[in-house]
Design a protein around this motif. Sequence first.
Motif, PDB file in Angstrom:
ATOM      1  N   MET A 109      18.375  10.605  -1.609  1.00  0.00           N
ATOM      2  CA  MET A 109      17.119   9.982  -0.896  1.00  0.00           C
ATOM      3  C   MET A 109      16.771  10.942   0.059  1.00  0.00           C
ATOM      4  O   MET A 109      17.211  11.329   1.224  1.00  0.00           O
ATOM      5  N   GLU A 110      15.291  10.945   0.120  1.00  0.00           N
ATOM      6  CA  GLU A 110      14.801  11.716   1.114  1.00  0.00           C
ATOM      7  C   GLU A 110      13.836  10.639   2.192  1.00  0.00           C
ATOM      8  O   GLU A 110      13.386   9.941   1.477  1.00  0.00           O
ATOM      9  N   LYS A 111      13.931  11.188   3.521  1.00  0.00           N
ATOM     10  CA  LYS A 111      13.256  10.043   4.277  1.00  0.00           C
ATOM     11  C   LYS A 111      12.304  10.510   5.127  1.00  0.00           C
ATOM     12  O   LYS A 111      12.694  11.862   5.745  1.00  0.00           O
ATOM     13  N   ARG A 112      11.121  10.289   5.319  1.00  0.00           N
ATOM     14  CA  ARG A 112      10.231  10.733   6.346  1.00  0.00           C
ATOM     15  C   ARG A 112       9.800   9.827   6.918  1.00  0.00           C
ATOM     16  O   ARG A 112       9.494   8.415   6.652  1.00  0.00           O
ATOM     17  N   LYS A 113       9.061   9.834   8.304  1.00  0.00           N
ATOM     18  CA  LYS A 113       8.266   9.028   9.284  1.00  0.00           C
ATOM     19  C   LYS A 113       6.805   9.590   8.889  1.00  0.00           C
ATOM     20  O   LYS A 113       6.443  10.838   9.187  1.00  0.00           O
ATOM     21  N   LEU A 114       6.026   8.646   8.437  1.00  0.00           N
ATOM     22  CA  LEU A 114       4.663   9.032   8.279  1.00  0.00           C
ATOM     23  C   LEU A 114       3.660   7.914   9.159  1.00  0.00           C
ATOM     24  O   LEU A 114       4.197   6.816   9.551  1.00  0.00           O
ATOM     25  N   ASN A 115       2.682   8.307   9.279  1.00  0.00           N
ATOM     26  CA  ASN A 115       1.572   7.294   9.967  1.00  0.00           C
ATOM     27  C   ASN A 115       0.582   6.854   9.018  1.00  0.00           C
ATOM     28  O   ASN A 115       0.126   7.462   8.189  1.00  0.00           O
ATOM     29  N   ILE A 116       0.121   5.635   9.412  1.00  0.00           N
ATOM     30  CA  ILE A 116      -0.801   4.901   8.624  1.00  0.00           C
ATOM     31  C   ILE A 116      -2.205   5.058   9.387  1.00  0.00           C
ATOM     32  O   ILE A 116      -2.306   5.070  10.420  1.00  0.00           O
ATOM     33  N   SER A 117      -3.105   5.618   8.563  1.00  0.00           N
ATOM     34  CA  SER A 117      -4.487   5.964   9.099  1.00  0.00           C
ATOM     35  C   SER A 117      -5.318   4.350   9.180  1.00  0.00           C
ATOM     36  O   SER A 117      -5.153   3.742   8.040  1.00  0.00           O
ATOM     37  N   PHE A 118      -6.321   4.061   9.778  1.00  0.00           N
ATOM     38  CA  PHE A 118      -6.875   3.039   9.976  1.00  0.00           C
ATOM     39  C   PHE A 118      -8.528   3.549  10.041  1.00  0.00           C
ATOM     40  O   PHE A 118      -8.869   3.885  10.989  1.00  0.00           O
ATOM     41  N   ASN A 119      -9.020   3.197   8.603  1.00  0.00           N
ATOM     42  CA  ASN A 119     -10.514   3.730   8.690  1.00  0.00           C
ATOM     43  C   ASN A 119     -11.343   2.229   8.932  1.00  0.00           C
ATOM     44  O   ASN A 119     -11.297   1.601   8.351  1.00  0.00           O
ATOM     45  N   LYS A 120     -12.280   2.748   9.672  1.00  0.00           N
ATOM     46  CA  LYS A 120     -13.367   1.729  10.187  1.00  0.00           C
ATOM     47  C   LYS A 120     -14.412   1.515   9.197  1.00  0.00           C
ATOM     48  O   LYS A 120     -15.206   2.595   8.857  1.00  0.00           O
ATOM     49  N   SER A 121     -14.651   0.443   8.612  1.00  0.00           N
ATOM     50  CA  SER A 121     -15.951   0.319   7.516  1.00  0.00           C
ATOM     51  C   SER A 121     -17.275  -0.048   8.430  1.00  0.00           C
ATOM     52  O   SER A 121     -17.111  -0.133   9.762  1.00  0.00           O
ATOM     53  N   GLY A 122     -18.412  -0.050   7.527  1.00  0.00           N
ATOM     54  CA  GLY A 122     -19.511  -0.247   8.345  1.00  0.00           C
ATOM     55  C   GLY A 122     -19.780  -1.725   8.987  1.00  0.00           C
ATOM     56  O   GLY A 122     -20.533  -1.819   9.753  1.00  0.00           O
ATOM     57  N   SER A 123     -18.866  -2.560   8.233  1.00  0.00           N
ATOM     58  CA  SER A 123     -18.788  -3.974   9.000  1.00  0.00           C
ATOM     59  C   SER A 123     -18.030  -4.028   9.988  1.00  0.00           C
ATOM     60  O   SER A 123     -18.032  -5.198  10.674  1.00  0.00           O
ATOM     61  N   GLY A 124     -17.263  -3.072  10.425  1.00  0.00           N
ATOM     62  CA  GLY A 124     -16.363  -3.327  11.497  1.00  0.00           C
ATOM     63  C   GLY A 124     -14.981  -3.521  11.153  1.00  0.00           C
ATOM     64  O   GLY A 124     -14.027  -3.607  11.969  1.00  0.00           O
ATOM     65  N   SER A 125     -14.840  -3.730   9.887  1.00  0.00           N
ATOM     66  CA  SER A 125     -13.179  -4.098   9.543  1.00  0.00           C
ATOM     67  C   SER A 125     -12.266  -2.806   9.291  1.00  0.00           C
ATOM     68  O   SER A 125     -13.026  -1.630   9.066  1.00  0.00           O
ATOM     69  N   TYR A 126     -11.125  -2.686   9.101  1.00  0.00           N
ATOM     70  CA  TYR A 126     -10.281  -1.535   9.337  1.00  0.00           C
ATOM     71  C   TYR A 126      -9.638  -1.654   7.770  1.00  0.00           C
ATOM     72  O   TYR A 126      -9.125  -3.018   7.310  1.00  0.00           O
ATOM     73  N   THR A 127      -9.534  -0.367   7.282  1.00  0.00           N
ATOM     74  CA  THR A 127      -8.720  -0.323   6.004  1.00  0.00           C
ATOM     75  C   THR A 127      -7.445   0.519   6.228  1.00  0.00           C
ATOM     76  O   THR A 127      -7.630   1.549   6.631  1.00  0.00           O
ATOM     77  N   PRO A 128      -6.349  -0.143   6.176  1.00  0.00           N
ATOM     78  CA  PRO A 128      -4.944   0.801   6.433  1.00  0.00           C
ATOM     79  C   PRO A 128      -4.852   1.940   5.304  1.00  0.00           C
ATOM     80  O   PRO A 128      -5.285   1.222   3.982  1.00  0.00           O
ATOM     81  N   ARG A 129      -4.487   3.110   5.437  1.00  0.00           N
ATOM     82  CA  ARG A 129      -4.210   3.985   4.497  1.00  0.00           C
ATOM     83  C   ARG A 129      -2.814   4.740   4.701  1.00  0.00           C
ATOM     84  O   ARG A 129      -2.777   5.124   5.859  1.00  0.00           O
ATOM     85  N   ILE A 130      -1.956   5.292   3.730  1.00  0.00           N
ATOM     86  CA  ILE A 130      -1.186   6.122   3.991  1.00  0.00           C
ATOM     87  C   ILE A 130      -1.023   7.203   2.961  1.00  0.00           C
ATOM     88  O   ILE A 130      -1.467   7.027   1.825  1.00  0.00           O
TER      89      ILE A 130
END
Length: 56
Positions: free
Chosen positions: A1-22
Motif C-alpha cells: 500500500m502506498e500512502k500520500r498526503k494530497l491537497n484538495i483544490s477549491f475552484n470558485k464558480s461564476g455564481s460564487g460557489s466552490y467545487t472541490p477537486r483532487i
Amino acid sequence: MEKRKLNISFNKSGSGSYTPRISLPATWVKEMGLDKENREVEVIFENSQIIIKKEK
C-alpha cells in the motif's frame, strides 16, 4: 500500500460557489488501468472514507 498526503483544490464558480477537486498521482491511475478511453470509476463514500474503484 502506498500512502500520500494530497491537497484538495477549491475552484470558485461564476455564481460564487466552490467545487472541490483532487488530483490523483498518474502512477496510481495508470496502475488501475485507466486512460482517456477507459476512465469510468465507481466512487463510494462510506464511514467517512472515499473509495475509488475501476468500473468493471
